[in-house]
Motif scaffolding. Sequence first.
Motif, PDB file in Angstrom:
ATOM      1  N   SER A 134      94.458 -44.969 -72.607  1.00 16.54           N
ATOM      2  CA  SER A 134      94.004 -46.229 -72.496  1.00 16.54           C
ATOM      3  C   SER A 134      92.708 -46.410 -71.676  1.00 16.54           C
ATOM      4  O   SER A 134      92.135 -47.226 -71.901  1.00 16.54           O
ATOM      5  N   LYS A 135      92.413 -45.631 -70.770  1.00 14.05           N
ATOM      6  CA  LYS A 135      91.440 -45.628 -69.883  1.00 14.05           C
ATOM      7  C   LYS A 135      90.213 -45.266 -70.699  1.00 14.05           C
ATOM      8  O   LYS A 135      88.989 -45.696 -70.580  1.00 14.05           O
ATOM      9  N   TYR A 136      90.276 -44.034 -71.327  1.00 13.31           N
ATOM     10  CA  TYR A 136      89.248 -43.170 -72.237  1.00 13.31           C
ATOM     11  C   TYR A 136      88.993 -43.504 -73.573  1.00 13.31           C
ATOM     12  O   TYR A 136      87.791 -43.368 -73.877  1.00 13.31           O
ATOM     13  N   SER A 137      89.914 -43.516 -74.392  1.00 13.69           N
ATOM     14  CA  SER A 137      89.867 -43.857 -75.743  1.00 13.69           C
ATOM     15  C   SER A 137      88.621 -44.636 -76.171  1.00 13.69           C
ATOM     16  O   SER A 137      87.917 -44.229 -77.103  1.00 13.69           O
ATOM     17  N   ASP A 138      88.585 -45.808 -75.808  1.00 17.30           N
ATOM     18  CA  ASP A 138      87.485 -46.857 -76.243  1.00 17.30           C
ATOM     19  C   ASP A 138      86.225 -46.405 -75.923  1.00 17.30           C
ATOM     20  O   ASP A 138      85.228 -46.654 -76.582  1.00 17.30           O
ATOM     21  N   LEU A 139      86.013 -45.900 -74.616  1.00 20.38           N
ATOM     22  CA  LEU A 139      84.753 -45.391 -74.163  1.00 20.38           C
ATOM     23  C   LEU A 139      84.279 -44.174 -75.236  1.00 20.38           C
ATOM     24  O   LEU A 139      83.221 -44.160 -75.421  1.00 20.38           O
ATOM     25  N   CYS A 140      85.289 -43.221 -75.315  1.00 22.31           N
ATOM     26  CA  CYS A 140      84.943 -41.983 -76.312  1.00 22.31           C
ATOM     27  C   CYS A 140      84.693 -42.361 -77.603  1.00 22.31           C
ATOM     28  O   CYS A 140      83.637 -42.118 -78.151  1.00 22.31           O
ATOM     29  N   ALA A 141      85.319 -43.313 -78.289  1.00 25.68           N
ATOM     30  CA  ALA A 141      85.334 -43.955 -79.694  1.00 25.68           C
ATOM     31  C   ALA A 141      83.969 -44.607 -80.011  1.00 25.68           C
ATOM     32  O   ALA A 141      83.363 -44.585 -81.001  1.00 25.68           O
ATOM     33  N   ALA A 142      83.271 -45.297 -78.827  1.00 31.66           N
ATOM     34  CA  ALA A 142      82.252 -46.225 -78.813  1.00 31.66           C
ATOM     35  C   ALA A 142      81.025 -45.271 -79.226  1.00 31.66           C
ATOM     36  O   ALA A 142      80.127 -45.752 -80.089  1.00 31.66           O
ATOM     37  N   ASP A 143      80.975 -43.913 -78.847  1.00 31.81           N
ATOM     38  CA  ASP A 143      80.015 -43.087 -79.349  1.00 31.81           C
ATOM     39  C   ASP A 143      80.350 -42.204 -80.309  1.00 31.81           C
ATOM     40  O   ASP A 143      79.486 -41.114 -80.626  1.00 31.81           O
ATOM     41  N   GLY A 144      81.437 -42.362 -80.977  1.00 33.84           N
ATOM     42  CA  GLY A 144      81.993 -41.313 -82.149  1.00 33.84           C
ATOM     43  C   GLY A 144      82.734 -40.110 -81.606  1.00 33.84           C
ATOM     44  O   GLY A 144      82.634 -39.217 -82.302  1.00 33.84           O
ATOM     45  N   ASN A 145      83.177 -40.180 -80.571  1.00 34.29           N
ATOM     46  CA  ASN A 145      83.626 -38.924 -79.687  1.00 34.29           C
ATOM     47  C   ASN A 145      85.427 -39.295 -79.721  1.00 34.29           C
ATOM     48  O   ASN A 145      85.849 -40.364 -79.973  1.00 34.29           O
TER      49      ASN A 145
END
Length: 135
Positions: free
Chosen positions: A69-80
């Motif tokens: 929940s902390k990291y997924s959205d931040l990573c997905a925003a750049d396709g990671n």
Amino acid sequence: LQACQIPHPRQPSSQFPGSNLRPDMVVEREHDRLFLDVRTVLPTAATYVAQAADTAGAAAQKAEQEKISKYSDLCAADGNSFLPLVVEEGGRLGKDFDTYLWKLTQNMDDHRDAQGFHTYWRQRIARCTMEAVTR
């Protein structure tokens, strides 16, 4: 990762502008980057003990979800992608970590003894976790 000859810079800085989050490692893959963050969780902690008493691995599972929940959205925003590497105090690996470890063993050039490699690393991680807890 090093045993599988996978380059992985540790604690890369400035990965998520505007956020204080800093993953522990990043793996450069062909089409994206995989961010990894490690956490050791105590199943006897008040937040986990009720579920952990009933279900093996419940503390690791809950900690995985907290990291996701902390990291997924931040990573997905750049396709990671993001993967939590969670270990319970007694050495039990979180499901995501164990699955990733198994995939690493399957992708090794010499995978004649993939099961042995997988078992070795699970035991080594458990031992390191227990040694750290006893300090």
